[in-house]
Design a protein around this motif. Structure first.
Motif, mmCIF file in Angstrom:
data_model
loop_
_atom_site.group_PDB
_atom_site.id
_atom_site.type_symbol
_atom_site.label_atom_id
_atom_site.label_comp_id
_atom_site.label_asym_id
_atom_site.label_seq_id
_atom_site.Cartn_x
_atom_site.Cartn_y
_atom_site.Cartn_z
ATOM 1 N N UNK A 157 7.629 0.978 5.299
ATOM 2 C CA UNK A 157 8.910 1.348 4.675
ATOM 3 C C UNK A 157 8.921 2.844 4.372
ATOM 4 N N UNK A 158 10.117 3.408 4.287
ATOM 5 C CA UNK A 158 10.282 4.804 3.854
ATOM 6 C C UNK A 158 11.053 4.824 2.544
ATOM 7 N N UNK A 159 10.680 5.740 1.657
ATOM 8 C CA UNK A 159 11.456 5.951 0.424
ATOM 9 C C UNK A 159 12.000 7.372 0.377
ATOM 10 N N UNK A 170 3.584 -3.066 3.802
ATOM 11 C CA UNK A 170 3.526 -4.396 3.209
ATOM 12 C C UNK A 170 2.815 -5.322 4.200
ATOM 13 N N UNK A 171 2.024 -6.232 3.680
ATOM 14 C CA UNK A 171 1.285 -7.152 4.555
ATOM 15 C C UNK A 171 0.734 -8.329 3.750
ATOM 16 N N UNK A 198 -0.616 -7.454 17.838
ATOM 17 C CA UNK A 198 -0.156 -7.202 16.466
ATOM 18 C C UNK A 198 1.305 -6.751 16.462
ATOM 19 N N UNK A 199 2.023 -7.168 15.432
ATOM 20 C CA UNK A 199 3.420 -6.743 15.268
ATOM 21 C C UNK A 199 3.532 -5.974 13.952
ATOM 22 N N UNK A 200 3.917 -4.703 14.068
ATOM 23 C CA UNK A 200 4.114 -3.874 12.873
ATOM 24 C C UNK A 200 5.597 -3.526 12.805
ATOM 25 N N UNK A 201 6.289 -4.083 11.811
ATOM 26 C CA UNK A 201 7.722 -3.792 11.665
ATOM 27 C C UNK A 201 7.925 -2.363 11.160
ATOM 28 N N UNK A 202 8.853 -1.646 11.771
ATOM 29 C CA UNK A 202 9.303 -0.386 11.174
ATOM 30 C C UNK A 202 10.532 -0.745 10.337
ATOM 31 N N UNK A 258 0.872 -1.174 0.000
ATOM 32 C CA UNK A 258 0.000 0.000 0.000
ATOM 33 C C UNK A 258 0.908 1.222 0.000
ATOM 34 N N UNK A 259 1.032 1.872 -1.153
ATOM 35 C CA UNK A 259 1.949 3.006 -1.275
ATOM 36 C C UNK A 259 1.355 4.212 -0.556
ATOM 37 N N UNK A 260 2.208 5.018 0.039
ATOM 38 C CA UNK A 260 1.704 6.224 0.702
ATOM 39 C C UNK A 260 2.777 7.313 0.696
ATOM 40 N N UNK A 261 2.472 8.419 1.360
ATOM 41 C CA UNK A 261 3.260 9.644 1.174
ATOM 42 C C UNK A 261 4.673 9.580 1.755
ATOM 43 N N UNK A 262 4.865 8.855 2.832
ATOM 44 C CA UNK A 262 6.202 8.735 3.446
ATOM 45 C C UNK A 262 6.198 7.603 4.475
ATOM 46 N N UNK A 263 7.349 7.369 5.087
ATOM 47 C CA UNK A 263 7.474 6.257 6.035
ATOM 48 C C UNK A 263 6.727 6.513 7.340
ATOM 49 N N UNK A 264 6.668 7.765 7.752
ATOM 50 C CA UNK A 264 5.961 8.103 8.989
ATOM 51 C C UNK A 264 4.487 7.753 8.866
#
Ligand SMILES: Cc1ncc(COP(=O)(O)O)c(C=O)c1O
Length: 354
Positions: free
Chosen positions: A160-162, A177-178, A133-137, A35-41
């Motif tokens: 993820x951050x790009x 990602x999931x 739940x586990x959400x990896x940074x 799921x693409x989004x605006x930034x890693x935060x």
């Protein structure tokens, strides 16, 4: 890419490159959905938002991280709970996580610091036992692997951050990602103002505008193709750095666990003042005088002016040591072996104890 995009007019977030980038990146990470989004935060915030956290819910994360990890928890109105790093690999201490779980714990956020994976198997077993739940940074961990499995595919979801300094970049950008279909569906919806399908301009949830543009996605597509090349370059540079820093007293080079493929997003070292003969800040000054830019390690979350009242009286000695003695050397994938030679020569020659 840009010619096609501009000629077709699809430069906003509605063009086809978004879906293509999501599919390609998810494939690289080994998950079903991206799921693409605006930034890693906002990737981290969006992933947490899908859990429907409420005030009073607790989220466990390492104190040694970048501010965005804890801020994502704060945006949800949840309560951040900190743990220290373990001293060997500088990652979240899983034993401390076990001690901090309460009936209010809803999520754990392992952060793969500087591109080195967290020890995920015991963490996932612990989380599963408690239904958390586990959400990896994974903002810093593109291409990193844990026991051969890619970071970003190990928890229930990952962010993820790009950003421009990341291993692959879209200037600004992020991705969840999931493998969880429902989580992905909700994240896509919340990313785009939570528009409902039954009627346009009809909203049942507080959504966000966290979209990525089609232009950025086109850049991202070209970048994913080079991921393996960039990772190989960083690993080669790290091998070179580590070999050339051997034998200098008081310098600790970045670790790599036997189960880890570290991608060395940043090549960080620790300086022991006594053994090296000068402290981290003095060594950075010598490097700066030789035209070498460096950056200090993160300042732990319990030491941040915005959070220290909340964590008053708590001490995390490993994170504090990393903060005091750690800094990273130039780490770009494009770094040449001559540049590494020059940098390591300066560190060797500056050592008063050699
Ligand atoms: C560990 C960690 N989490 C989250 C972020 C936030 O990513 P972004 O800068 O794309 O918002 C960063 C970024 O630099 C990071 O290092």
């Amino acid at each position: 890419m840009s010619k096609v995009q501009i000629e077709t007019n699809w430069i906003s977030s509605a063009g086809s490159f978004i879906r293509e980038f999501e599919a390609k990146f998810a494939e690289a990470v080994g998950t079903r959905y991206g799921i693409a989004c605006a930034n890693g935060t906002v990737a981290m915030h969006l992933a947490l938002a899908t859990l429907g956290l409420e005030p009073g819910d607790e989220v466990i994360l390492p104190t040694f991280t970048m501010i965005a990890t804890i801020n994502a928890v704060t945006y949800c109105g949840a309560t951040p709970v900190l743990v220290d790093s373990e001293p060997e690999y500088w990652q979240m201490d899983i034993n401390q996580v076990a001690d901090k779980i309460t009936p209010r714990t809803r999520a754990i956020l392992p952060v793969h610091i500087y591109g080195h994976p967290v020890d995920m198997d015991p963490l996932m077993a612990l989380a599963e036992r408690h239904g958390i739940a586990v959400i990896e940074d994974a903002a810093e961990a593109h291409g990193a692997r844990y026991k051969g499995r890619p970071c970003g595919s190990l928890g229930h979801a990952a962010g993820f951050s790009f950003y421009g300094n990341k291993i692959i970049t879209t200037g600004e950008g992020g991705m969840i990602t999931t493998n969880d279909r429902e989580l992905a569906r909700l994240a896509w919806n919340l990313r785009d103002h939570a528009f409902s399908t039954e009627r346009h301009f009809w909203h049942k949830f507080v959504g966000f505008n966290y979209r990525m543009t089609n232009l950025q996605a086109a850049v991202g597509l070209a970048q994913v193709e080079q991921l393996a090349t960039f990772v190989e370059a960083r690993r080669r540079n790290a091998r070179e750095y580590t070999a050339r820093l051997q034998g200098i007293p008081g310098i600790t080079t970045p670790p790599e666990a036997p189960w880890a493929t570290n991608v060395y997003w940043m090549y960080g070292i620790l300086v022991d003042r006594e053994a090296y003969g000068m402290g981290r800040d003095e060594l950075r000054k010598v490097l700066a005088d030789h035209g070498i830019e460096t950056r200090t390690f993160f300042i732990p979350m319990h030491c941040q002016p915005i959070y220290w009242q909340r964590f008053k009286g708590q001490r995390y000695p490993v994170a504090e040591r990393l903060c005091r003695d750690g800094f990273y050397l130039p780490s770009a994938s494009s770094l040449s072996l001559q540049e590494i030679e020059y940098i390591t020569d300066v560190i060797r020659e500056a050592c008063p104890n050699l």
